[in-house]
Write a protein that holds these residues in place. Structure first.
Motif, PDB file in Angstrom:
ATOM      1  N   THR A 111      -8.629   6.397  15.681  1.00 61.76           N
ATOM      2  CA  THR A 111      -8.310   7.590  14.521  1.00 61.76           C
ATOM      3  C   THR A 111      -8.976   7.046  13.056  1.00 61.76           C
ATOM      4  O   THR A 111      -8.816   6.057  13.057  1.00 61.76           O
ATOM      5  CB  THR A 111      -6.868   7.764  14.582  1.00 61.76           C
ATOM      6  N   ARG A 112      -8.959   7.883  12.225  1.00 64.82           N
ATOM      7  CA  ARG A 112      -9.411   7.436  11.032  1.00 64.82           C
ATOM      8  C   ARG A 112      -9.198   8.771  10.043  1.00 64.82           C
ATOM      9  O   ARG A 112      -9.057   9.732  10.313  1.00 64.82           O
ATOM     10  CB  ARG A 112     -10.934   7.345  10.842  1.00 64.82           C
ATOM     11  N   GLY A 113      -9.062   8.272   8.732  1.00 63.12           N
ATOM     12  CA  GLY A 113      -8.771   9.549   7.980  1.00 63.12           C
ATOM     13  C   GLY A 113      -8.229   8.951   6.537  1.00 63.12           C
ATOM     14  O   GLY A 113      -8.402   7.587   6.132  1.00 63.12           O
ATOM     15  N   GLU A 114      -7.395   9.843   5.856  1.00 64.02           N
ATOM     16  CA  GLU A 114      -7.107   9.322   4.420  1.00 64.02           C
ATOM     17  C   GLU A 114      -5.763   9.963   4.368  1.00 64.02           C
ATOM     18  O   GLU A 114      -5.270  11.169   4.625  1.00 64.02           O
ATOM     19  CB  GLU A 114      -8.155   9.826   3.313  1.00 64.02           C
ATOM     20  N   SER A 115      -5.097   9.177   3.366  1.00 66.50           N
ATOM     21  CA  SER A 115      -3.544   9.807   3.226  1.00 66.50           C
ATOM     22  C   SER A 115      -3.045   8.928   1.971  1.00 66.50           C
ATOM     23  O   SER A 115      -3.806   8.163   1.261  1.00 66.50           O
ATOM     24  CB  SER A 115      -2.656   9.398   4.548  1.00 66.50           C
ATOM     25  N   ALA A 116      -1.758   8.889   1.733  1.00 69.47           N
ATOM     26  CA  ALA A 116      -1.297   8.173   0.542  1.00 69.47           C
ATOM     27  C   ALA A 116      -1.257   6.678   0.715  1.00 69.47           C
ATOM     28  O   ALA A 116      -1.507   5.975  -0.391  1.00 69.47           O
ATOM     29  CB  ALA A 116       0.262   8.430   0.567  1.00 69.47           C
ATOM     30  N   LEU A 117      -1.549   6.374   2.021  1.00 67.77           N
ATOM     31  CA  LEU A 117      -1.834   4.940   2.330  1.00 67.77           C
ATOM     32  C   LEU A 117      -3.366   4.372   1.812  1.00 67.77           C
ATOM     33  O   LEU A 117      -3.446   3.318   1.631  1.00 67.77           O
ATOM     34  CB  LEU A 117      -1.624   4.533   3.745  1.00 67.77           C
ATOM     35  N   GLY A 118      -4.347   5.299   1.649  1.00 67.10           N
ATOM     36  CA  GLY A 118      -5.725   5.198   1.649  1.00 67.10           C
ATOM     37  C   GLY A 118      -6.596   5.689   2.666  1.00 67.10           C
ATOM     38  O   GLY A 118      -5.930   6.405   3.490  1.00 67.10           O
ATOM     39  N   HIS A 119      -7.728   5.061   2.501  1.00 63.49           N
ATOM     40  CA  HIS A 119      -8.738   5.399   3.607  1.00 63.49           C
ATOM     41  C   HIS A 119      -8.446   4.362   4.773  1.00 63.49           C
ATOM     42  O   HIS A 119      -8.710   3.201   4.592  1.00 63.49           O
ATOM     43  CB  HIS A 119     -10.089   5.214   2.935  1.00 63.49           C
ATOM     44  N   TRP A 120      -8.170   4.877   6.113  1.00 63.27           N
ATOM     45  CA  TRP A 120      -7.992   3.906   6.994  1.00 63.27           C
ATOM     46  C   TRP A 120      -8.764   4.432   8.320  1.00 63.27           C
ATOM     47  O   TRP A 120      -9.422   5.424   8.616  1.00 63.27           O
ATOM     48  CB  TRP A 120      -6.402   4.107   7.477  1.00 63.27           C
ATOM     49  N   ASP A 121      -8.997   3.310   9.135  1.00 63.56           N
ATOM     50  CA  ASP A 121      -9.741   3.300  10.632  1.00 63.56           C
ATOM     51  C   ASP A 121      -9.069   2.635  11.438  1.00 63.56           C
ATOM     52  O   ASP A 121      -8.784   1.109  11.203  1.00 63.56           O
ATOM     53  CB  ASP A 121     -11.162   2.909  10.236  1.00 63.56           C
ATOM     54  N   LEU A 122      -8.707   2.990  12.632  1.00 65.46           N
ATOM     55  CA  LEU A 122      -8.027   2.162  13.563  1.00 65.46           C
ATOM     56  C   LEU A 122      -8.674   2.391  15.090  1.00 65.46           C
ATOM     57  O   LEU A 122      -8.696   3.786  15.186  1.00 65.46           O
ATOM     58  CB  LEU A 122      -6.435   2.501  13.628  1.00 65.46           C
ATOM     59  N   ALA A 123      -9.049   1.707  15.888  1.00 67.27           N
ATOM     60  CA  ALA A 123      -9.517   1.748  17.015  1.00 67.27           C
ATOM     61  C   ALA A 123      -9.151   0.634  18.170  1.00 67.27           C
ATOM     62  O   ALA A 123      -8.736  -0.571  17.578  1.00 67.27           O
ATOM     63  CB  ALA A 123     -11.055   1.735  16.999  1.00 67.27           C
TER      64      ALA A 123
ATOM     65  N   THR B 220      -5.618   2.507  -2.809  1.00 60.34           N
ATOM     66  CA  THR B 220      -5.410   2.570  -4.168  1.00 60.34           C
ATOM     67  C   THR B 220      -3.896   2.283  -4.597  1.00 60.34           C
ATOM     68  O   THR B 220      -3.049   3.118  -3.990  1.00 60.34           O
ATOM     69  CB  THR B 220      -5.914   3.802  -5.023  1.00 60.34           C
ATOM     70  N   LEU B 221      -3.646   0.991  -4.965  1.00 57.01           N
ATOM     71  CA  LEU B 221      -2.179   0.697  -5.290  1.00 57.01           C
ATOM     72  C   LEU B 221      -1.712   1.411  -6.458  1.00 57.01           C
ATOM     73  O   LEU B 221      -0.557   1.563  -6.669  1.00 57.01           O
ATOM     74  CB  LEU B 221      -1.733  -0.851  -5.225  1.00 57.01           C
ATOM     75  N   TRP B 222      -2.501   1.302  -7.542  1.00 54.42           N
ATOM     76  CA  TRP B 222      -2.006   1.821  -8.737  1.00 54.42           C
ATOM     77  C   TRP B 222      -3.285   2.346  -9.561  1.00 54.42           C
ATOM     78  O   TRP B 222      -4.179   2.037  -9.573  1.00 54.42           O
ATOM     79  CB  TRP B 222      -1.020   0.992  -9.690  1.00 54.42           C
ATOM     80  N   GLU B 223      -3.073   3.404 -10.399  1.00 56.32           N
ATOM     81  CA  GLU B 223      -4.063   3.979 -11.024  1.00 56.32           C
ATOM     82  C   GLU B 223      -3.764   4.904 -12.337  1.00 56.32           C
ATOM     83  O   GLU B 223      -2.651   5.536 -11.898  1.00 56.32           O
ATOM     84  CB  GLU B 223      -5.026   4.750 -10.405  1.00 56.32           C
ATOM     85  N   ARG B 224      -4.350   4.771 -13.463  1.00 56.60           N
ATOM     86  CA  ARG B 224      -3.754   5.451 -14.539  1.00 56.60           C
ATOM     87  C   ARG B 224      -5.125   5.652 -15.376  1.00 56.60           C
ATOM     88  O   ARG B 224      -5.960   4.602 -15.703  1.00 56.60           O
ATOM     89  CB  ARG B 224      -2.727   4.547 -15.438  1.00 56.60           C
TER      90      ARG B 224
ATOM     91  N   ALA C  20       0.809  -1.103  -0.035  1.00 55.63           N
ATOM     92  CA  ALA C  20       0.053  -0.108  -0.146  1.00 55.63           C
ATOM     93  C   ALA C  20       0.951   1.335   0.088  1.00 55.63           C
ATOM     94  O   ALA C  20       0.545   2.188  -0.658  1.00 55.63           O
ATOM     95  CB  ALA C  20      -0.993   0.119   1.218  1.00 55.63           C
ATOM     96  N   ALA C  21       2.122   1.102   0.790  1.00 57.20           N
ATOM     97  CA  ALA C  21       2.884   2.450   0.877  1.00 57.20           C
ATOM     98  C   ALA C  21       3.384   2.580  -0.612  1.00 57.20           C
ATOM     99  O   ALA C  21       4.029   3.802  -0.859  1.00 57.20           O
ATOM    100  CB  ALA C  21       4.005   1.869   1.970  1.00 57.20           C
ATOM    101  N   THR C  22       3.478   1.994  -1.335  1.00 55.16           N
ATOM    102  CA  THR C  22       4.117   2.088  -2.891  1.00 55.16           C
ATOM    103  C   THR C  22       3.313   2.977  -3.769  1.00 55.16           C
ATOM    104  O   THR C  22       3.639   3.267  -4.748  1.00 55.16           O
ATOM    105  CB  THR C  22       4.566   0.992  -3.448  1.00 55.16           C
ATOM    106  N   GLN C  23       2.092   3.186  -3.279  1.00 56.89           N
ATOM    107  CA  GLN C  23       1.280   3.860  -4.373  1.00 56.89           C
ATOM    108  C   GLN C  23       1.300   5.586  -4.066  1.00 56.89           C
ATOM    109  O   GLN C  23       1.981   5.924  -3.394  1.00 56.89           O
ATOM    110  CB  GLN C  23      -0.306   3.745  -3.839  1.00 56.89           C
ATOM    111  N   PRO C  24       0.885   6.141  -5.343  1.00 51.70           N
ATOM    112  CA  PRO C  24       1.137   7.573  -5.340  1.00 51.70           C
ATOM    113  C   PRO C  24       0.166   8.393  -4.265  1.00 51.70           C
ATOM    114  O   PRO C  24      -0.846   7.576  -4.084  1.00 51.70           O
ATOM    115  CB  PRO C  24       0.946   8.284  -6.844  1.00 51.70           C
ATOM    116  N   ALA C  25       0.379   9.490  -3.858  1.00 51.71           N
ATOM    117  CA  ALA C  25      -0.403  10.215  -2.808  1.00 51.71           C
ATOM    118  C   ALA C  25      -1.705  10.506  -3.564  1.00 51.71           C
ATOM    119  O   ALA C  25      -1.670  11.082  -4.946  1.00 51.71           O
ATOM    120  CB  ALA C  25       0.357  11.692  -2.363  1.00 51.71           C
ATOM    121  N   LEU C  26      -2.788  10.677  -2.905  1.00 55.66           N
ATOM    122  CA  LEU C  26      -3.986  10.732  -3.706  1.00 55.66           C
ATOM    123  C   LEU C  26      -4.764  12.103  -2.892  1.00 55.66           C
ATOM    124  O   LEU C  26      -5.821  12.187  -3.133  1.00 55.66           O
ATOM    125  CB  LEU C  26      -4.854   9.441  -3.448  1.00 55.66           C
TER     126      LEU C  26
END
Length: 687
Positions: free
Chosen positions: A490-502, A543-547, A18-24
């Motif tokens: 915590t929850r949110g969105e970043s270059a890793l994607g949409h995440w949720d951690l409790a 999202t790991l890759w998109e074009r 997941a960390a290899t994807q481009p920032a969104l």
């Protein structure tokens, strides 16, 4: 904390991918190509924003996405949801557990520990949550409020609340037909219609299904109808009437030992087979109304009324139990937005009550297969739950919100044996309370942290007072289960994607578990000694890759860590509570083409599960592989898919029904999971 399954390596590998994807940026991440109307998108967006305002963990399930594969039961609805364990028992009934709720329950029995609603109106009653009215194809979405985060819905349960939202004329096609077919005689048919006609809208759906089942003697069928009609009298007043009716019939194959699952997973339990155990449900009816008054631009009042009738015909063991259940529920909720000390304030005042009607009770008969003998016992169930709750969200400083709330709770439970002789009637009346305090801080629009401290109260079912008694004609008194829970997340969105951690920690008192009331006698449900429920719930959609013009590769993951154990029990010390795995992980890697085609592979992993409170035996860990391919028409009319499950034909225990102490013996406690299976489906929608 030692892992019984090497999940950490899987999680690390997937996180690295997941960390290899481009920032969104802060854009919303979607998993796959899902075709939805503007009304559906608006409803989903509004639900997402509403859940984000809760200082605690939640899940939003989009049924359009679920519909891109087999939709047979609630297990399919709640797949890939962090914090939720939902596994099928081979029919409509599932074992559902959130934060350790309902550990003691067999799959297919009345659910415990999660307060369930249809369209914001009560389904759960004092007798629990029956499963007969769960038809997933009637739904547009599901909202899961884990733990005490169901406070504003009047939830009392340790596991929280789930609201299953039905389609209306505003988000349903004018005509939709869907057909699913698959392994072992599975068929699922659906036809529905929804339209808006001026100020009136309607939705109606007819659905039926049948299956031979994975185990011998596990065939079943179901048929039902759902409908609702809404009318807007004027901008300040609207109402909607709801109807659900469904019949089910299931053969019961019974549970197996670990050795049987390993070598003969499709066999039925010999005792169930010899008795021809079954559970025909003559028909459950749920009728409701919700009326909304918009008092002004900042306030509204919602009033609801529900009638729920769900008789049962239980042909299990050497007896037949004919059960009559009828509940009536009322709700009243007031919502207001104000300015307090120049800060925004949102207030909710709610009242809900659910009560058994006088005909609720059961008659017990001897039987030999379908030959029924004399009546041996009559008993009555009576119960009611009433909750008055007040909550407020106040913005202390920009983006920092304080949530406060207090619920006053009155519960009543009564059971009485009326035949062949009058028993000692048990009547329990309890007042209790559930405070709630929470904070949430929006660091950025795409990053939020939260925490809350809360209390939950869960009374026993009225029928537990009968079945837990040491003797047949003397009901027993029990106490309400309570829990104090701290949650951080915590929850949110970043270059890793949409995440949720409790993370949560609950100290539970009087937990409703299997307990040995009389030494040497079979264990009954009663109040256990003090227990702890703690865990971690993590979800990541990447999202790991998109074009543009080529497609998109995405990955969704859900991981649930569950550590439930006694606190210095006199007999079991700090033993782990049985019933669900400590580690549970689901993931899907998927590629979507612009033309509407998609293909993916998925996995499900679970660690070993203790099968008794003595921790003397366990069901094995497992790892499953699956695949899915499909196509959604760009015109939003045709949809087709192929769903492959358990590609390696793994033999495993899908659910465990705990015992008190098996003394290290391999007893029949587990329901086998389905082997390799192929499902296909097609649907057409005319809008």
């Amino acid at each position: 904390m030692r892992s019984d399954l090497p999940l950490s390596s899987c999680l690390g590998l997937l996180a690295a991918l997941a960390a290899t994807q481009p920032a969104l940026g802060a854009a919303s991440v979607e998993l796959g190509r899902v075709l939805i109307t503007d009304e559906e998108q608006n409803a989903l967006t509004a639900a997402s924003e509403r859940l984000r305002e809760i200082p605690g963990a939640s899940n939003l399930v989009d049924m359009q996405r679920v519909g891109q594969g087999r939709v047979a039961s609630n297990q399919d609805v709640l797949a890939y949801q962090p914090g939720v364990f939902a596994q099928s028992a081979g029919n409509d009934g599932i074992k559902l557990s959130i934060r350790g709720s309902g550990l003691n329950r067999a799959p297919g029995a009345h659910g415990s520990g999660v307060y369930t609603m249809f369209d914001g109106l009560p389904l759960t009653g004092p007798g629990g949550t029956p499963y007969e009215l769960f038809e997933p194809l009637w739904l547009s979405r599901a909202e899961v409020l884990r733990g005490a985060n169901g406070f504003d819905q009047g939830s009392l349960a340790l596991g929280g609340a789930i609201n299953y939202v039905t389609h209306t004329g505003y988000d349903a096609p004018a005509l939709q037909v869907r057909y699913e077919v698959g392994s072992r005689g599975y068929q699922h048919r659906h036809i529905s219609s929804g339209q808006v006609l001026g100020n009136l809208d309607y939705y109606v759906a007819l659905t039926d299904s049948e299956y031979d089942g994975y185990q011998a003697h596990s065939s079943g069928s179901a048929k039902g109808i759902a409908a609702n009609v809404g009318y807007r009298f004027n901008p300040n007043l609207e109402t909607r009437f709801y109807l659900r009716y469904r019949e089910t019939e299931n053969e019961l194959p019974g549970r197996l030992t670990k050795e049987q699952i390993k070598h003969h997973p499709r066999a039925a339990n010999p005792n169930y087979l010899a008795r021809d155990d079954s559970r025909p449900q003559p028909g459950s009816t749920w009728v409701g109304n919700k009326t909304t008054f918009y008092l002004d631009d900042e306030a509204r009042l919602e009033a609801g009324l529900v009638y729920h009738d769900y008789p049962m015909d239980l042909r299990e063991g050497p007896m037949r139990l004919k059960v009559a259940y009828t509940d009536v529920s009322g709700t009243l909720n007031y919502f207001r937005r104000d300015t307090l000390f120049d800060r925004e304030s949102k207030t909710t005042v709610g009242w809900r009550t659910t009560k058994h009607l006088p005909n609720s009770g059961a008659s017990q008969f001897t039987r030999n297969g379908d030959v029924f003998g004399e009546r041996t016992r009559d008993f009555t169930y009576q119960g009611s739950d009433t909750v008055l709750h007040v909550g407020n969200d106040l913005e202390l400083v920009p983006n920092l919100w304080l949530s406060t709330g207090l619920a006053m709770i009155y519960t009543r439970r009564e059971s009485d044996v009326t035949y062949p002789a009058e028993g000692d009637k048990v009547s329990m009346h309890d007042w209790d309370y559930a405070p709630r305090l929470g904070l949430r801080y929006d660091i950025r629009p795409d990053l939020q942290v939260y925490g809350n401290l809360s209390r939950s109260v869960e009374p026993p079912h009225p029928w537990s007072l009968i079945w837990s008694a040491p003797t047949a004609n003397q009901p027993i008194e029990m106490q309400n289960q309570t829990a104090t829970t701290l949650e951080l997340g915590t929850r949110g969105e970043s270059a890793l994607g949409h995440w949720d951690l409790a993370w949560y920690y609950s100290q539970v008192r009087h937990e409703l578990l299997a307990v040995e009331i009389v030494q040497g006698a079979p264990a009954k449900e009663f109040n256990a000694s003090a227990t702890v429920h703690q865990g971690v719930e993590a979800g990541l959609d990447s999202t790991l890759w998109e074009r543009a013009g080529t497609g998109k590769l995405s990955l969704r993951q859900a991981y649930t860590f569950s550590d439930f154990h006694y606190r210095d029990d006199d007999r079991f010390g700090d033993n782990r509570l049985p019933g669900i795995p400590m580690h549970y992980y689901q993931a899907e890697l998927r590629y979507d083409w612009p033309s509407g085609f998609y293909a993916g592979i998925n996995t499900q992993m679970a660690s070993k599960v203790q099968v008794d409170y003595a921790n003397s035996y366990h069901a094995d860990e497992y790892a499953l592989l699956g695949a899915r391919v499909g196509w959604d028409s760009p015109k939003q009319d045709w949809q087709t898919w192929l769903d492959l499950r358990n590609l390696t034909n793994q033999r495993y225990a899908a659910t465990v029904t705990p015992a008190y102490d098996d003394a290290g013996k391999d007893s029949a406690r587990s329901t086998p999971g389905e082997g390799f299976a192929v499902y296909a489906g097609v649907s057409y929608s005319f809008r």
